[in-house]
Design a protein around this motif. Sequence first.
Motif, PDB file in Angstrom:
ATOM      1  N   GLY A 121      -3.261   1.736  -6.108  1.00 17.32           N
ATOM      2  CA  GLY A 121      -1.865   1.132  -5.864  1.00 17.32           C
ATOM      3  C   GLY A 121      -1.237   1.121  -6.979  1.00 17.32           C
ATOM      4  N   MET A 124       1.576  -3.607  -1.247  1.00 15.41           N
ATOM      5  CA  MET A 124       0.423  -3.268  -1.919  1.00 15.41           C
ATOM      6  C   MET A 124      -0.500  -4.217  -1.784  1.00 15.41           C
ATOM      7  SD  MET A 124       0.408  -2.235  -6.043  1.00 15.41           S
ATOM      8  CE  MET A 124       0.646  -4.013  -6.715  1.00 15.41           C
ATOM      9  N   GLU A 125      -0.269  -5.462  -2.008  1.00 20.48           N
ATOM     10  CA  GLU A 125      -1.455  -6.533  -1.860  1.00 20.48           C
ATOM     11  C   GLU A 125      -1.822  -6.299  -0.599  1.00 20.48           C
ATOM     12  OE1 GLU A 125      -1.690 -10.032  -4.327  1.00 20.48           O
ATOM     13  OE2 GLU A 125       0.193  -9.463  -5.569  1.00 20.48           O
ATOM     14  N   ALA A 183      -4.677  -3.962  -0.400  1.00 15.40           N
ATOM     15  CA  ALA A 183      -5.788  -4.508  -1.065  1.00 15.40           C
ATOM     16  C   ALA A 183      -6.500  -5.378  -0.205  1.00 15.40           C
ATOM     17  CB  ALA A 183      -5.077  -5.160  -2.509  1.00 15.40           C
ATOM     18  N   LEU A 199      -5.938  -1.183  -8.759  1.00 18.91           N
ATOM     19  CA  LEU A 199      -4.432  -1.373  -8.777  1.00 18.91           C
ATOM     20  C   LEU A 199      -4.109  -1.076 -10.356  1.00 18.91           C
ATOM     21  CD1 LEU A 199      -5.164  -3.994  -6.851  1.00 18.91           C
ATOM     22  CD2 LEU A 199      -2.953  -3.931  -6.496  1.00 18.91           C
ATOM     23  N   ASP A 204      -0.823  -2.165 -11.925  1.00 19.22           N
ATOM     24  CA  ASP A 204       0.534  -2.868 -11.452  1.00 19.22           C
ATOM     25  C   ASP A 204       1.347  -2.785 -12.583  1.00 19.22           C
ATOM     26  OD1 ASP A 204       1.990  -4.725 -10.226  1.00 19.22           O
ATOM     27  OD2 ASP A 204       0.779  -6.380 -10.313  1.00 19.22           O
ATOM     28  N   TYR A 206      -8.295  -4.079 -12.002  1.00 20.26           N
ATOM     29  CA  TYR A 206      -6.637  -4.304 -11.951  1.00 20.26           C
ATOM     30  C   TYR A 206      -6.280  -4.009 -13.646  1.00 20.26           C
ATOM     31  CZ  TYR A 206      -2.468  -6.939 -12.053  1.00 20.26           C
ATOM     32  OH  TYR A 206      -0.979  -7.195 -12.464  1.00 20.26           O
TER      33      TYR A 206
END
Length: 399
Positions: A183, A220-221, A224, A232, A234, A266
């Motif tokens: 993402g 997006m979350e 996840a 991700l 971000d 992340y």
Amino acid sequence: MGKVYVAGTCDTKGEELAYVKALVEAEGVAATLVDLSTHEAGTGADIPASQVASWHPEGPGAVFTGDRGRSVGAMALAFERFITARPDIAGVIGLGGSGGTALVAPAMRALPIGVPKLIVSTVASGNVAPYVGPSDIAMMYAVTDLAGLNRISRTILANAAHAMAGMARTAPPQATDSRPAVGLSMFGVTTACVNQVSERLGGGIDALVFHATGTGGQSMEKLADSGLLAGLIDVTTTEVCDFLMGGVFPSTPDRFGAVARTKLPYVGSCGALDMVNFGARESVPAAYAERLFYIHNPQVTLMRTTAAENDRMGRWIGERLNACDGEVRFLIPEGGVSAIDAPGAPFHDPQADAALFAALEATVKATTRRRLIRLPHHINDPEFADALVAHFRDVAPGL
């Protein structure tokens, strides 16, 4: 093929619900009528209201209170628990006004992405974000009130029933893409960065880009949390600006929550933390009248964040990153955080940016797995995209 659940309050919408159920069944799809009335009167539904209410954690008594507001909220919770336990859902269609929409929407949001969801609602021509959230709910405006069948409502409801039957009867193509999905969050002022990152990730990654409009970050979350992402990047955390300063594209208080819960690899950054989004210029709250604005288009007005606001955001983000125990890298672009935060650009304000960066450094608790990294680049510079991808490869070596 499973069955379509037709949901609504049979005490006020019984005729319309039965009509929809019959049309779905006429298309060769099994259907079950679920009554969400907030009293125990018999309605002839396949699933009576009392059965749904029994799914409330405190039992039917918490639903049938005689107080409409409390009962609607309680029945919505009961229906969510009921519907998410069904093993045979081919789709869910709901009918209602504001109350009926509030009853069915939370349950639909709780279902996985891809399950057909449709609400025929009298509020569907307004702001539907509170109902749809980060889900794939389809909203159809009822045109007339749902107060009996007439020449208009018969047509609208028939279209909805046939659409639901078609979705339920025809399975979507099976996903054949075995690549890991990552993402990425993007805004217009960070597009150059995200495009470069997507290109550098290469064909071995399925890059899913989310528009950072509040629901974009939530979507997006949600993916996840649902186990549908392998990591991700971000880039664009701008929704925090709107959440803290009252803009129109806010995150929820749970921003970064999925990162903490899932421990997914992340890599994040400060994309567009220089701006709060409002609608047309005249819609900006009077309290902000003397601030620096940039007219993005006739419907979107951007307000430059101040040093004090950036300090607040840096601490807010830092506290949430501290709750993340997976591999976390947060990159600071010292040259500017958006396309209009650069030398000569309207929002260039090194002092305000410095306050953001300092607050992040003061708050984030560095560990071997959680690192804050300063880079002397603008967020849209090729070197910054290189760094984002390099750090992602570092925290997700198998991707």
